[in-house]
Design an enzyme around this catalytic site. Structure first.
Site, PDB file in Angstrom:
ATOM      1  N   CYS A  65       0.887  -1.171   0.000  1.00  0.00           N
ATOM      2  CA  CYS A  65       0.000   0.000   0.000  1.00  0.00           C
ATOM      3  C   CYS A  65       0.920   1.215   0.000  1.00  0.00           C
ATOM      4  CB  CYS A  65      -0.984  -0.041   1.169  1.00  0.00           C
ATOM      5  SG  CYS A  65      -0.264   0.022   2.810  1.00  0.00           S
ATOM      6  N   HIS A  98      14.839 -14.481  11.111  1.00  0.00           N
ATOM      7  CA  HIS A  98      14.513 -14.414  12.548  1.00  0.00           C
ATOM      8  C   HIS A  98      13.021 -14.522  12.844  1.00  0.00           C
ATOM      9  CE1 HIS A  98      18.497 -12.204  13.756  1.00  0.00           C
ATOM     10  NE2 HIS A  98      18.699 -13.282  13.029  1.00  0.00           N
TER      11      HIS A  98
END
Ligand code: RB5
Length: 144
Positions: A65, A98
């Protein structure tokens, strides 16, 4: 399968990512918007991407967006979705290593196109780090 989604704020970058994946022969589904429409609303395009990503653990989503913030908020409401708003190549890599992110969120009005394409490549090729501490943390973060 890679699911792409955007509103008008992300349309130009989504089209560039679409062409980039096509050139590489990467399979993707374009969940729209497929035209530039300044009146469209980003949650409408988050929904089909989320459903696609949830269908198979190997699937990935890319949501764009204007800022990447709206799509990341909307996507993270869904079980099984780990959407990461990323600003550079290191964010894209660490979101996978991670956080085991399965959706990459980008701000189409703020990211250089060439950088964004590199981020997409890195996001798609980087694996979740096998160190159990990352799995433990993500399970706790996602309340799994
Ligand atoms: C649309 O103008 C803009 O608000 C949207 O693309 C997004 O940035 C929302 O977070």
């Amino acid at each position: 399968m890679i699911y792409l989604g955007c509103d008008h704020g992300g349309f130009a970058l989504k089209e560039a990512i679409r062409a980039h994946l096509q050139k590489q022969g990467v399979a993707f589904t374009d969940c729209g918007n497929t035209v530039y429409d300044s009146g469209d609303n980003f949650p409408d395009f988050v929904e089909p991407v989320v459903q696609g990503v949830r269908a198979d653990q190997a699937n990935r989503g890319i949501l764009i967006c204007g800022t990447g913030i709206g799509v990341s908020i909307a996507a993270n409401h869904h079980q099984g979705i780990r959407a990461a708003l990323a600003h550079n190549v290191d964010y894209a890599r660490l979101a996978r290593q991670h956080n085991n992110a399965n959706v990459l969120c980008l701000g189409g009005r703020f990211i250089d196109q060439a950088v964004a394409l590199t981020m997409v490549d890195i996001f798609l090729k980087t694996a979740f780090d096998t160190n159990p501490k990352y799995l433990r943390r993500m399970q706790a973060a996602c309340k799994e």
